[in-house]
Design an enzyme around this catalytic site. Structure first.
Site, PDB file in Angstrom:
ATOM      1  CB  ALA A  72     126.362  87.991  85.585  1.00  0.00           C
ATOM      2  CB  CYS A  83     124.212  68.954  87.052  1.00  0.00           C
ATOM      3  SG  CYS A  83     124.275  69.137  85.271  1.00  0.00           S
ATOM      4  CB  CYS A  84     123.528  73.832  89.041  1.00  0.00           C
ATOM      5  SG  CYS A  84     121.990  73.919  88.133  1.00  0.00           S
ATOM      6  N   GLY A  87     120.669  90.308  86.961  1.00  0.00           N
ATOM      7  CA  GLY A  87     119.275  90.654  86.670  1.00  0.00           C
ATOM      8  C   GLY A  87     118.309  90.038  87.673  1.00  0.00           C
ATOM      9  CB  CYS A 134     120.188  73.515  81.008  1.00  0.00           C
ATOM     10  SG  CYS A 134     121.744  74.290  81.458  1.00  0.00           S
ATOM     11  CB  CYS A 173     116.803  71.920  84.114  1.00  0.00           C
ATOM     12  SG  CYS A 173     118.029  70.624  84.280  1.00  0.00           S
ATOM     13  CB  CYS A 199     121.839  77.607  88.680  1.00  0.00           C
ATOM     14  SG  CYS A 199     122.570  79.247  88.657  1.00  0.00           S
TER      15      CYS A 199
END
Ligand code: SF4
Length: 238
Positions: free
Chosen positions: A44, A114-115, A138, A198, A201, A225
């Site tokens: 990821a 939202c997340c 990570g 983002c 934020c 998130c």
């Protein structure tokens, strides 16, 4: 590779291992996972500094290891440009984005929602569509208050293992690795950002909490998130 197969009480290693030993340990964890999961081992890649380290380590283990990036409509211009550069260099990186309509400024009125819509849901799509059995992240336990309770190998979801190969690295060691290996990073770090998300934020922060600049002014400040805390497979609700 299972959580039981790896020593889970690693907190003492945060200051007990030196930089070179931590690099060896991370490579060994990825190698073991690659032997166990082959093509179903996927990175990821959030395009942050920690992901850049993990992506580089994974490529040292096998150039064939695939990855996915979750992007959102609110990612900074610099992050989107960096993403395009990464994807053009690594076609084995797939990009996932949820473009469904959401209420205006949901990041202010409901940042968790939202997340969940913009970050967690596309992560679920990536895991499903890429047939992932083990994903590499990570995540590091020294990043802030919400990151102390993780293990190098986790099995939070059925049939899905999560590997956090740089869990015990300090922020300094991340930059040490990137500098020594000349790994390119998002140019926003040059402006003083320490943790990137983002645009609405994320702010520049100082102090011991590396994620303190995330979601300032909300209950989520310095938090998550959801991709490390919400279910990613099986029964889940969004
Ligand atoms: S970081 Fe902010 S804008 Fe991005 S998905 Fe989460 S709440 Fe929404």
């Amino acid at each position: 590779m299972s959580p039981q197969a790896v020593e889970q009480d690693v907190r003492g290693l945060v200051d007990g291992l030196n930089f070179a030993q931590k690099v060896d340990r991370a490579l060994s964890l990825i190698e073991q996972a690659h032997r166990a999961y082959g093509d179903r081992l996927v990175v990821a890649n959030s395009l942050g500094k920690d992901s850049c380290v993990v992506w580089d380590l994974a490529k040292r283990v096998s150039p064939q290891i695939r990855g996915f990036i979750v992007t959102t409509r609110y990612k900074p211009r610099e992050t989107k440009a960096f993403m395009r550069k990464m994807v053009s260099g690594y076609p084995e990186l797939e990009v996932f984005e949820n473009t469904e309509p959401i209420p205006d400024k949901l990041y202010e009125t409901g940042p968790d929602r939202c997340c969940d819509i913009l970050k967690v849901q596309p992560t679920r799509w990536a895991i499903e569509q890429m047939d992932v059995a083990c994903w590499i992240t990570g995540l590091r336990c020294t990043e802030g208050r919400t990151r102390t309770d993780f293990d190098e190998v986790e099995a939070r979801d059925d049939d899905l293992v999560k590997l956090n190969p740089i869990l015990i690295w300090h922020e300094r060691e991340v930059w040490q690795y990137l500098a020594i290996n000349q790994v390119p990073v998002n140019p926003l770090y040059a402006q003083g950002y320490r943790s990137l998300g983002c645009e609405p934020c994320t702010e520049i922060s100082t102090g011991p909490n590396e994620r303190a600049g995330r979601w300032i002014g909300t209950s989520k400040c310095g938090g998550e998130c959801g991709i490390h805390t919400r279910p990613l497979k099986g029964d889940y609700q969004i």
